[in-house]
Enzyme design. Structure first.
Site, PDB file in Angstrom:
ATOM      1  N   ARG A 112       0.912  -1.145   0.008  1.00 33.64           N
ATOM      2  CA  ARG A 112       0.052   0.146  -0.045  1.00 33.64           C
ATOM      3  C   ARG A 112       0.734   1.134   0.009  1.00 33.64           C
ATOM      4  NH1 ARG A 112      -4.902   1.905   3.640  1.00 33.64           N
ATOM      5  NH2 ARG A 112      -5.947   0.490   2.048  1.00 33.64           N
ATOM      6  N   HIS A 139      -7.326   0.981  -6.258  1.00 35.08           N
ATOM      7  CA  HIS A 139      -7.775   0.221  -4.996  1.00 35.08           C
ATOM      8  C   HIS A 139      -8.372  -1.329  -5.351  1.00 35.08           C
ATOM      9  CE1 HIS A 139      -7.698  -0.554  -0.862  1.00 35.08           C
ATOM     10  NE2 HIS A 139      -8.658   0.329  -0.639  1.00 35.08           N
ATOM     11  N   GLN A 142     -10.101  -3.671  -2.577  1.00 37.07           N
ATOM     12  CA  GLN A 142     -11.223  -2.929  -2.120  1.00 37.07           C
ATOM     13  C   GLN A 142     -12.342  -3.401  -2.998  1.00 37.07           C
ATOM     14  OE1 GLN A 142     -12.121  -0.922   0.573  1.00 37.07           O
ATOM     15  NE2 GLN A 142     -14.178  -1.554  -0.023  1.00 37.07           N
ATOM     16  N   ASP A 235     -17.043   7.793  -1.104  1.00 32.97           N
ATOM     17  CA  ASP A 235     -15.392   7.632  -0.484  1.00 32.97           C
ATOM     18  C   ASP A 235     -15.445   8.809  -0.048  1.00 32.97           C
ATOM     19  OD1 ASP A 235     -13.025   6.909   0.161  1.00 32.97           O
ATOM     20  OD2 ASP A 235     -12.004   6.768  -1.762  1.00 32.97           O
ATOM     21  N   CYS A 278     -16.222   2.434   1.157  1.00 34.95           N
ATOM     22  CA  CYS A 278     -15.008   1.828   1.335  1.00 34.95           C
ATOM     23  C   CYS A 278     -14.523   1.745   2.900  1.00 34.95           C
ATOM     24  CB  CYS A 278     -13.920   1.868   0.322  1.00 34.95           C
ATOM     25  SG  CYS A 278     -13.461   3.706   0.191  1.00 34.95           S
ATOM     26  N   ARG A 317     -13.691  -7.274   3.084  1.00 37.00           N
ATOM     27  CA  ARG A 317     -12.248  -7.156   2.692  1.00 37.00           C
ATOM     28  C   ARG A 317     -11.410  -8.391   2.948  1.00 37.00           C
ATOM     29  NH1 ARG A 317     -10.165  -2.391   2.272  1.00 37.00           N
ATOM     30  NH2 ARG A 317      -8.632  -3.690   1.100  1.00 37.00           N
TER      31      ARG A 317
HETATM   32  N1   CP Z   1     -11.072   0.710   2.699  1.00 42.35           N
HETATM   33  C1   CP Z   1      -9.720   0.630   3.306  1.00 42.35           C
HETATM   34  O1   CP Z   1      -8.801   0.516   2.264  1.00 42.35           O
HETATM   35  O2   CP Z   1      -9.542   0.632   4.486  1.00 42.35           O
HETATM   36  P1   CP Z   1      -8.223   1.092   5.152  1.00 42.35           P
HETATM   37  O3   CP Z   1      -7.804   2.350   4.684  1.00 42.35           O
HETATM   38  O4   CP Z   1      -8.432   1.003   6.737  1.00 42.35           O
HETATM   39  O5   CP Z   1      -7.368  -0.251   4.951  1.00 42.35           O
HETATM   40  N1  NVA Z   2      -9.514   7.237  -1.507  1.00 41.11           N
HETATM   41  C1  NVA Z   2      -9.122   6.864  -0.406  1.00 41.11           C
HETATM   42  C2  NVA Z   2      -9.330   5.396  -0.094  1.00 41.11           C
HETATM   43  C3  NVA Z   2      -9.272   4.895   1.380  1.00 41.11           C
HETATM   44  C4  NVA Z   2      -9.449   3.513   1.532  1.00 41.11           C
HETATM   45  C5  NVA Z   2      -7.883   7.125  -0.029  1.00 41.11           C
HETATM   46  O1  NVA Z   2      -7.028   6.777  -0.887  1.00 41.11           O
HETATM   47  O2  NVA Z   2      -7.660   7.797   0.917  1.00 41.11           O
END
Ligand code: CP
Ligand code: NVA
Length: 330
Positions: A112, A139, A142, A235, A278, A317
């Protein structure tokens, strides 16, 4: 309850929503549903026995990080978290060199972070399966959970309509557009003209959708976009790494909040309508970020409504990440 997996995804990486064919993606969701049922029945698996997975996180996480840990552990494997600057990754050692080292030690890598290029380099040089746990661009893990949640609610999801409200060019919007297209779900990206998605990606998604009997559209007017929607999805308005844009986003996206009026405008409130997010979500003033603004992308009554499936989605998830690990490593 035994689970067998012979669909040939061994060793495969998930770098974006196009890494798997449409059929492979749906089979992976079936596997996640089977793994979830197996866990609910109290059966413990060993499909990742002695498998070691490393989690390299440049950005924070609750769901993705903990889903990986529980998924691996449930099946007899181990997931090791390495956050921020805890290792030399990307600052004292190139991604290419770290990839080659981690690939010698681990059976798989979940990343990530910021750059899509980093996850692609990891896959190129590590020699093990690599999973994208969120980049600035996409992502994909997700979206597997989102589609799984749609499957649980609606059964057959082909022909259902999902409307994404908010920042139309962020990682979730991008991956959701491709994921819906692959699943034959009609997708509408509802966003102001300042935040339109990449037209090339929209074109690609529309081509995929057409093969599956669905459509992809971009619409700036919320009340037009949501008509007939079966799922409203939103989101955060400011993704990780874009905090400097907060004031501008609040101004641009206020009219795109998912609230009860918008839910009513679908024509499906009280019927076939669900809400997805999400997470994390700003639905009240209970967080450091939202203490002065109150609810942002979703109103609290929608977030807490019976038709809000956000915690099923969050649980999924884990089941979908488990399916990914199992399909690549078992
Ligand atoms: N939705 C999601 O990716 O959550 P986190 O940022 O908590 O991993
Ligand atoms: N779009 C958001 C998603 C978080 C799970 C971000 O990148 O922060």
């Amino acid at each position: 309850m035994d689970i067998t997996w012979d669909k040939g995804l061994k060793g495969r990486s998930l770098l974006n929503m196009r890494s798997f064919s449409d059929e492979e993606m749906m089979e992976l969701i079936d596997l996640a549903l089977a793994l979830k049922a197996r866990k609910a029945a109290g059966v413990r698996g060993e499909l990742l026995h002695r498998r070691n997975i490393v989690l390299i996180f440049e950005k924070g996480s609750t769901r993705t990080r903990n889903s990986c840990i529980v998924a691996a552990q449930d099946e007899g494997g181990h997931a090791q978290y390495i956050g921020g600057h805890e290792s030399h990754f990307g600052h004292k050692e190139s991604v290419k060199d770290s990839a080659r080292v981690l690939g010698r030690l681990y059976d798989g890598i979940l990343f990530r972070g910021f750059r899509q290029d980093t996850v692609e380099q990891l896959a190129k040089y590590s020699g093990v399966p690599v999973w994208n746990g969120l980049t600035d661009e996409s992502h994909p893990t997700q979206i597997l959970a989102d589609l799984m949640t749609l499957r649980e609610v609606f059964g057959d999801i082909r022909g259902k309509k999902l409307v994404y409200m908010g920042d139309g060019r962020n990682n979730v919007a991008n991956s959701l557009m491709i994921g819906c297209a692959k699943a034959g779900v009609h997708y509408v990206n509802c966003t102001p003209k300042e935040l339109l998605p990449d037209p090339d990606l929209v074109r690609i998604a529309a081509e995929i959708a057409a093969k599956n009997g669905s459509t992809v559209a971009v619409e700036c007017d919320p009340s037009v976009a949501v008509r007939g929607a079966n799922a409203l999805y939103t989101d955060v308005w400011v993704s990780m790494g874009e905090e400097a844009k907060t004031a501008e986003r609040l101004r641009l996206l206020r009219p795109y909040q998912v609230n009860m009026d918008l839910c009513r405008a679908t024509g499906n409130l009280g019927g076939e309508l669900i809400f997805l997010h999400c997470l994390p979500a700003f639905h009240d003033a209970e967080t450091e970020v939202s203490k002065d603004t109150g609810a942002q992308e979703v109103a609290d009554d929608v977030f807490e409504a019976p038709f809000s499936k956000v915690f099923d989605e969050a649980e999924n998830r884990m089941h979908t990440i488990k399916a990914l690990f199992v399909s690549a490593l078992a």
